[in-house]
Design a protein around this motif. Structure first.
Motif, mmCIF file in Angstrom:
data_model
loop_
_atom_site.group_PDB
_atom_site.id
_atom_site.type_symbol
_atom_site.label_atom_id
_atom_site.label_comp_id
_atom_site.label_asym_id
_atom_site.label_seq_id
_atom_site.Cartn_x
_atom_site.Cartn_y
_atom_site.Cartn_z
ATOM 1 N N GLN A 183 0.826 -1.205 0.000
ATOM 2 C CA GLN A 183 0.000 0.000 0.000
ATOM 3 C C GLN A 183 0.865 1.262 0.000
ATOM 4 O O GLN A 183 0.427 2.313 -0.453
ATOM 5 C CB GLN A 183 -0.918 0.019 1.224
ATOM 6 C CG GLN A 183 -2.049 -0.983 1.193
ATOM 7 C CD GLN A 183 -2.999 -0.739 0.041
ATOM 8 O OE1 GLN A 183 -3.356 -1.649 -0.706
ATOM 9 N NE2 GLN A 183 -3.424 0.494 -0.125
ATOM 10 N N THR A 184 2.091 1.142 0.514
ATOM 11 C CA THR A 184 3.026 2.263 0.574
ATOM 12 C C THR A 184 4.392 1.795 0.112
ATOM 13 O O THR A 184 4.902 0.775 0.594
ATOM 14 C CB THR A 184 3.128 2.825 2.007
ATOM 15 O OG1 THR A 184 1.832 3.230 2.453
ATOM 16 C CG2 THR A 184 4.070 4.014 2.060
ATOM 17 N N ALA A 185 4.983 2.521 -0.824
ATOM 18 C CA ALA A 185 6.339 2.240 -1.307
ATOM 19 C C ALA A 185 7.225 3.426 -0.937
ATOM 20 O O ALA A 185 6.941 4.563 -1.330
ATOM 21 C CB ALA A 185 6.343 2.017 -2.812
ATOM 22 N N VAL A 186 8.287 3.143 -0.191
ATOM 23 C CA VAL A 186 9.182 4.192 0.310
ATOM 24 C C VAL A 186 10.544 4.024 -0.335
ATOM 25 O O VAL A 186 11.159 2.950 -0.233
ATOM 26 C CB VAL A 186 9.313 4.129 1.841
ATOM 27 C CG1 VAL A 186 10.238 5.230 2.344
ATOM 28 C CG2 VAL A 186 7.954 4.227 2.505
ATOM 29 N N VAL A 187 11.024 5.071 -1.004
ATOM 30 C CA VAL A 187 12.358 5.034 -1.601
ATOM 31 C C VAL A 187 13.227 6.070 -0.895
ATOM 32 O O VAL A 187 12.868 7.246 -0.802
ATOM 33 C CB VAL A 187 12.315 5.286 -3.124
ATOM 34 C CG1 VAL A 187 11.615 6.590 -3.458
ATOM 35 C CG2 VAL A 187 13.719 5.277 -3.712
ATOM 36 N N GLN A 188 14.335 5.619 -0.348
ATOM 37 C CA GLN A 188 15.300 6.504 0.313
ATOM 38 C C GLN A 188 16.423 6.800 -0.673
ATOM 39 O O GLN A 188 17.241 5.924 -0.986
ATOM 40 C CB GLN A 188 15.850 5.858 1.586
ATOM 41 C CG GLN A 188 14.833 5.764 2.711
ATOM 42 C CD GLN A 188 15.439 5.228 3.986
ATOM 43 O OE1 GLN A 188 15.904 4.092 4.039
ATOM 44 N NE2 GLN A 188 15.433 6.028 5.039
ATOM 45 N N SER A 189 16.458 8.016 -1.138
ATOM 46 C CA SER A 189 17.471 8.431 -2.112
ATOM 47 C C SER A 189 17.799 9.890 -1.889
ATOM 48 O O SER A 189 17.019 10.634 -1.283
ATOM 49 C CB SER A 189 16.974 8.217 -3.551
ATOM 50 O OG SER A 189 15.796 8.971 -3.784
ATOM 51 N N GLY A 190 18.962 10.302 -2.376
ATOM 52 C CA GLY A 190 19.398 11.683 -2.226
ATOM 53 C C GLY A 190 18.830 12.572 -3.316
ATOM 54 O O GLY A 190 18.591 12.124 -4.450
ATOM 55 N N TYR A 191 18.626 13.830 -2.986
ATOM 56 C CA TYR A 191 18.129 14.796 -3.963
ATOM 57 C C TYR A 191 19.171 14.997 -5.058
ATOM 58 O O TYR A 191 20.333 15.278 -4.783
ATOM 59 C CB TYR A 191 17.819 16.122 -3.264
ATOM 60 C CG TYR A 191 17.397 17.228 -4.197
ATOM 61 C CD1 TYR A 191 16.224 17.125 -4.923
ATOM 62 C CD2 TYR A 191 18.178 18.356 -4.358
ATOM 63 C CE1 TYR A 191 15.825 18.129 -5.794
ATOM 64 C CE2 TYR A 191 17.794 19.381 -5.218
ATOM 65 C CZ TYR A 191 16.619 19.251 -5.938
ATOM 66 O OH TYR A 191 16.235 20.256 -6.808
ATOM 67 N N ARG A 192 18.757 14.805 -6.314
ATOM 68 C CA ARG A 192 19.626 14.928 -7.475
ATOM 69 C C ARG A 192 20.900 14.097 -7.298
ATOM 70 O O ARG A 192 22.014 14.565 -7.583
ATOM 71 C CB ARG A 192 19.963 16.391 -7.750
ATOM 72 C CG ARG A 192 18.756 17.268 -8.044
ATOM 73 C CD ARG A 192 19.160 18.625 -8.579
ATOM 74 N NE ARG A 192 19.776 18.473 -9.891
ATOM 75 C CZ ARG A 192 19.117 18.427 -11.048
ATOM 76 N NH1 ARG A 192 17.800 18.532 -11.048
ATOM 77 N NH2 ARG A 192 19.757 18.266 -12.200
ATOM 78 N N ASN A 193 20.736 12.858 -6.831
ATOM 79 C CA ASN A 193 21.898 11.997 -6.631
ATOM 80 C C ASN A 193 22.505 11.597 -7.966
ATOM 81 O O ASN A 193 21.831 11.555 -8.999
ATOM 82 C CB ASN A 193 21.505 10.763 -5.814
ATOM 83 C CG ASN A 193 20.499 9.879 -6.543
ATOM 84 O OD1 ASN A 193 20.874 9.012 -7.335
ATOM 85 N ND2 ASN A 193 19.202 10.099 -6.282
ATOM 86 N N ARG A 194 23.776 11.299 -7.964
ATOM 87 C CA ARG A 194 24.530 11.038 -9.193
ATOM 88 C C ARG A 194 24.137 9.723 -9.858
ATOM 89 O O ARG A 194 24.464 9.487 -11.021
ATOM 90 C CB ARG A 194 26.024 11.025 -8.901
ATOM 91 C CG ARG A 194 26.445 9.932 -7.926
ATOM 92 C CD ARG A 194 27.959 9.858 -7.763
ATOM 93 N NE ARG A 194 28.532 11.140 -7.382
ATOM 94 C CZ ARG A 194 29.835 11.318 -7.142
ATOM 95 N NH1 ARG A 194 30.661 10.300 -7.244
ATOM 96 N NH2 ARG A 194 30.303 12.495 -6.808
ATOM 97 N N TYR A 195 23.424 8.857 -9.142
ATOM 98 C CA TYR A 195 23.041 7.570 -9.715
ATOM 99 C C TYR A 195 21.697 7.629 -10.444
ATOM 100 O O TYR A 195 21.307 6.659 -11.086
ATOM 101 C CB TYR A 195 22.970 6.501 -8.621
ATOM 102 C CG TYR A 195 24.238 6.410 -7.811
ATOM 103 C CD1 TYR A 195 25.352 5.741 -8.303
ATOM 104 C CD2 TYR A 195 24.331 7.013 -6.557
ATOM 105 C CE1 TYR A 195 26.529 5.659 -7.567
ATOM 106 C CE2 TYR A 195 25.498 6.938 -5.816
ATOM 107 C CZ TYR A 195 26.586 6.270 -6.329
ATOM 108 O OH TYR A 195 27.750 6.202 -5.608
ATOM 109 N N GLY A 196 21.004 8.728 -10.337
ATOM 110 C CA GLY A 196 19.714 8.844 -10.998
ATOM 111 C C GLY A 196 18.608 8.039 -10.341
ATOM 112 O O GLY A 196 17.592 7.734 -10.972
ATOM 113 N N HIS A 197 18.757 7.696 -9.047
ATOM 114 C CA HIS A 197 17.716 6.958 -8.336
ATOM 115 C C HIS A 197 16.611 7.909 -7.864
ATOM 116 O O HIS A 197 16.908 9.016 -7.413
ATOM 117 C CB HIS A 197 18.311 6.250 -7.122
ATOM 118 C CG HIS A 197 19.309 5.185 -7.455
ATOM 119 N ND1 HIS A 197 20.244 4.740 -6.548
ATOM 120 C CD2 HIS A 197 19.527 4.476 -8.595
ATOM 121 C CE1 HIS A 197 20.991 3.799 -7.107
ATOM 122 N NE2 HIS A 197 20.584 3.634 -8.357
#
Length: 888
Positions: free
Chosen positions: A815-829
């Motif tokens: 019901q909820t998908a949480v993605v932990q990533s950096g703002y404008r990270n170099r990997y494009g995640h």
């Protein structure tokens, strides 16, 4: 009261989540200024006696409201004007050619060079563009990626940083972005700090082999003080070989605290002496006092000068100028600015011959600081300093006639108060910062046996009384702001305040003119650091308590004040229950059988806190930002201190630094926590402690909540070739107890799980498609022991294109998908194709139960509770203020 209303208006404006147009604030300010003339108009109107009381009430209330509006408009207008110069989102991530002047001392470390640039021009593809006038930049060492790096061949050795000096003009190519930092429910607000510094863009220098090399154009005469400061700092590190001692001397002389490592800061916080390391009000006040005494002594030697201007007045003015010069040389930090403003205000009153009661001087000094910097109201140092001074005045049984001079020391935790004792033949007002003590003894007193012991005893008693009062009065504030209270702080400050203020600091400052004195100051620093380290190692040196809500902290503060006031003890003891309430309060825990999950905002990495009724687990510990900074120290430790006092288990999914980078800091604060991981036996984090290697089939119950390890398989550790760390990621499923109150399956929406609800979360680390297939196979073979269905899914590998297959997502059906990533990270995640897969999955959900997509750049920290999953919260929505970056 009008000053209080102005401050209240400014404080109210700081609660705005979004700014109004600048014109609105200007209109409000004009209306308020015009309305302040209303009382004068009403005073000229003759009314019947029955209306006089009403008119008097209006004449009192209206100016207060208008002053509050004026404070609101002043703060909001400044913020709106500043916000008009913010970075155009279209320029983020673009290669922009800029020319600018280095405006502050640079900071070098093994990771690279950081500096602040005052922009002169900017072009994009040959066309002029507008960037914010002040930007923070990094010039990194080592390798740089060409694009989104997949392997080592995608990286190049870039041009290494060159030495920079303030005042130099440079041309370089940079990539900039809006100021964006981690935003959690507790902890440091990086975006507010940049706002106060006047920085509206951050970025890095493009120094790859295919980029135009950065070019030093010329040295200018701009920022000579900063250039001098940097030169002095370099001389200090050249003269003092031990880095810790040199860093401490540099912090006291030029205000550069960047060289102090995290271990030193931890010692200073644990012993309550961190205020002495910065250029605080105490240091500036000491400098002003010494300058005033010297100027007064010299001035009195000249009869002509005394006839032209009285020596006391010249001493006051000279002390102010010298103190301000020292504050500028030390970096003109926020505490220094506050102290100089208050010192200037008190000096003005003295020169004008005004004799105001201390509450008036105190509130007007506070008003001047707020008018100069309204955002200082959000700083811990502001409240610690002003509350400390107010408490010292309020607890004085006989307020001195000239107590207003103590206001100038408000930047320190142990301000000095004005006394009535004066030397013979001197104007009583000619005693700038004398302590509240009896007159100095005359020659006959010193001649008597042991007379000096009496003087020292009175001084020690006065210091004990002041430090004890400050420690008790600031205890609730320290717990409310930092979640801890130093139990050795009183003793540490009794030793540190005179030693640092009267020995180390004078030697360090004198070394600017005579370098060998730094060699004398170094052993003094070493002795003090050794004492601080010893005290910090004592049992119960620091009391860690949860950060209380305001409705509990405010009465506790009042209770501490009552305990310190010169009242009968029967009345003082009434404040004790309010103060002790902080020691027994605990934040509400999840109900038995349920759990709470917080996905921390730590940039590019994983860190998830899971809390049951009586236990706490941390899944991964976030990234390492630099050699002296990591997510554990910046985010996770403050989070743990604010909400809980004990971490039971730390599970590290795999060895990548964006998952284990903060583990050392967390374990240093919580050494009793056991460690579960997929790390190899010789890993540095596992040395000296017992650990458990996670593998499928492991499980345990905490307070009715089931924890199950679903990956890796035992044989995955014994493959002939070294396995890729991602493939060994520990997969953890957390399942709440069944909720028998859930409606039956026929009433449930499409996509929901039938039967009694057991809310669950699936934390998967950086598993890739092959590991997702293995999980699907185990779930098919053992549907009860290896079930994948979960209400919340931590998106695999931060949304990388190597993970989140359609089959895996269909099986989990979150019901909820949480993605932990950096703002404008170099990997494009997260990868666009992965985001599209979740969007496709959402098409199968009922309209009244949609799939919730959460990413940390938009959400900040994410709070989810198994017993009320629909009431999840994002820190960037709950804590939103106008200085926070809004991600497009």
């Amino acid at each position: 009261m009008m000053a209080v209303a102005l401050v209240a208006g400014a404080a109210l404006q700081l609660q705005q989540s979004a700014l109004w147009p600048l014109a609105h604030y200007l209109v409000a300010a004009l209306v308020a200024l015009g309305g302040l003339l209303l009382p004068f108009a009403l005073a000229r109107i003759r009314l019947a006696s029955r209306f006089q009381a009403m008119v008097g009430l209006v004449a009192y209330i209206v100016p207060l409201c208008l002053c509050a509006v004026l404070g609101f408009a002043w703060t909001g207008g400044r913020a709106a004007w500043f916000d008009e110069h913010s970075l155009d989102p279209a320029l983020e991530g673009r290669d922009v050619q800029i020319v600018g002047v280095v405006r502050q001392m640079t900071h070098s470390n093994p990771m690279g060079l950081r500096f602040r640039l005052e922009l002169e021009s900017a072009t994009l593809n040959g066309q002029a563009v507008r960037l914010p006038p002040r930007i923070d930049l990094g010039w990194y060492r080592g390798m740089a990626p060409r694009s989104a790096p997949a392997d080592l061949s995608d990286w190049d050795l870039q041009r290494q940083p060159q030495a920079m000096v303030p005042g130099e003009r440079w041309r370089m190519t940079v990539r900039v972005k809006a100021p964006h930092g981690s935003l959690n429910f507790q902890g440091f607000d990086y975006e507010l700090w940049l706002w106060e510094q006047g920085v509206q863009a951050t970025g890095y220098v493009r120094a790859g082999v295919r980029d135009t090399p950065p070019q030093r154009l010329q040295a200018t005469l701009a920022y000579p003080v900063e250039r001098w400061r940097q030169g002095v700092r370099e001389r200090i590190f050249a003269a003092v070989p031990e880095p810790g001692q040199a860093a401490l001397i540099a912090a006291l002389v030029v205000g550069d605290q960047s060289a102090l490592d995290q271990q030193q800061w931890a010692l200073f916080r644990a012993t309550g002496v961190a205020h002495l390391v910065s250029i605080s009000g105490l240091h500036i006040t000491m400098f002003a006092w010494a300058a005033r005494w010297l100027i007064s002594w010299l001035w009195r030697r000249s009869q002509r000068l005394c006839l032209w201007w009285p020596a006391p007045s010249a001493a006051w003015a000279g002390g102010l100028l010298v103190a301000c010069a020292y504050a500028v040389f030390s970096g003109w930090g926020i505490p220094a600015q506050r102290t100089c403003i208050m010192l200037a205000w008190v000096t003005l009153l003295r020169l004008a011959g005004a004799r105001w009661p201390w509450p008036f001087v105190w509130i007007l000094a506070l008003l001047l600081v707020v008018v100069y910097d309204p955002w200082s109201l959000l700083q811990a140092g502001f409240w610690l300093s002003f509350v400390a001074v107010a408490v010292l005045f309020a607890t004085d049984g006989h307020p001195p006639a000239h107590a207003d001079s103590a206001i100038t020391s408000a930047g320190s935790a142990a301000p000095v108060r004005r006394g009535d004792g004066t030397g013979a033949g001197q104007d009583p007002r000619d005693d700038l910062f004398a302590r509240d003590a009896p007159p100095l003894p005359g020659p006959s007193t010193w001649a008597r046996p042991l007379g000096w012991l009496s003087v020292v005893g009175r001084a020690v008693r006065a210091m004990l009384r002041e430090q004890g009062t400050i420690t008790l009065a600031l205890a609730p504030l320290s717990i409310a702001l930092f979640g801890q209270l130093s139990l050795v702080g009183l003793l540490a400050n009794l030793l540190a305040v005179p030693w640092v203020t009267l020995v180390i600091t004078p030697l360090a400052l004198a070394g600017v003119l005579l370098e060998p004195l730094w060699q004398v100051a170094a052993p003094a620093c070493a002795w003090w650091l050794a004492v601080v380290q010893t005290m910090a190692g004592w049992p119960l040196a620091v009391l860690a308590l949860p950060v209380p809500p305001w409705w509990l902290a405010l009465p506790a503060g009042l209770g501490a004040l009552v305990l310190t006031l010169p009242l009968p003890w029967a009345l003082r003891c009434m404040g004790l229950p309010l103060l002790l309430a902080l020691g027994v309060w605990r934040p509400p825990a999840p109900p038995p059988g349920q759990f709470e999950l917080i996905a921390a905002d730590i940039g590019q990495g994983n860190a998830v806190l899971v809390r049951t009724h009586k236990h706490v687990l941390l899944y991964d510990a976030g990234p390492r930002y630099s050699l002296d900074s990591d997510a554990g120290q910046r985010v996770l430790v403050p989070m743990l201190q604010a909400g809980v006092t004990r971490l039971d288990r730390l599970m590290l999914s795999h060895r990548d630094t964006d998952h284990v980078g903060g583990a050392a800091s967390v374990l240093a604060m919580q050494p009793h926590a056991d460690v579960w991981s997929s790390l190899e036996a010789g890993h540095l984090l596992l040395q000296g402690r017992t650990s458990t290697r996670c593998q499928v089939g492991q499980s345990w119950d905490w307070d009715g909540v089931r924890f199950s390890v679903l990956h890796p398989a035992p044989g995955a550790y014994n493959t002939p070739s070294s396995p890729k760390p991602n493939t060994l990621s520990c997969v953890l499923r957390v399942q709440a107890a069944a909720d028998t109150q859930t409606p039956d399956a026929q009433a449930e929406p499409v996509g929901a799980r039938p039967g009694p609800q057991q809310s669950s979360a699936l934390l998967v680390g950086d598993i890739e498609q092959a590991q997702e297939a293995q999980l699907l196979a185990r779930a098919a073979a053992n549907p009860l022991d290896a079930a994948l269905g979960a209400d919340l899914l931590l998106v695999p590998h931060h949304g990388s294109k190597t993970s989140s297959t359609a089959e895996f997502l269909a099986a989990v059906h979150p019901q909820t998908a949480v993605v932990q990533s950096g703002y404008r990270n170099r990997y494009g995640h997260p990868a666009p194709m992965v985001v599209q897969r979740y969007a496709d999955l959402a098409q199968s959900y009922a309209s009244d139960a949609p799939l919730q997509w959460v990413d940390t750049p938009h959400c900040g920290a994410f709070l989810w509770q198994s017993w009320q999953p629909a009431n999840s919260r994002c820190a960037r929505k709950v804590l939103q203020r106008y200085w926070h970056h809004r991600v497009p």
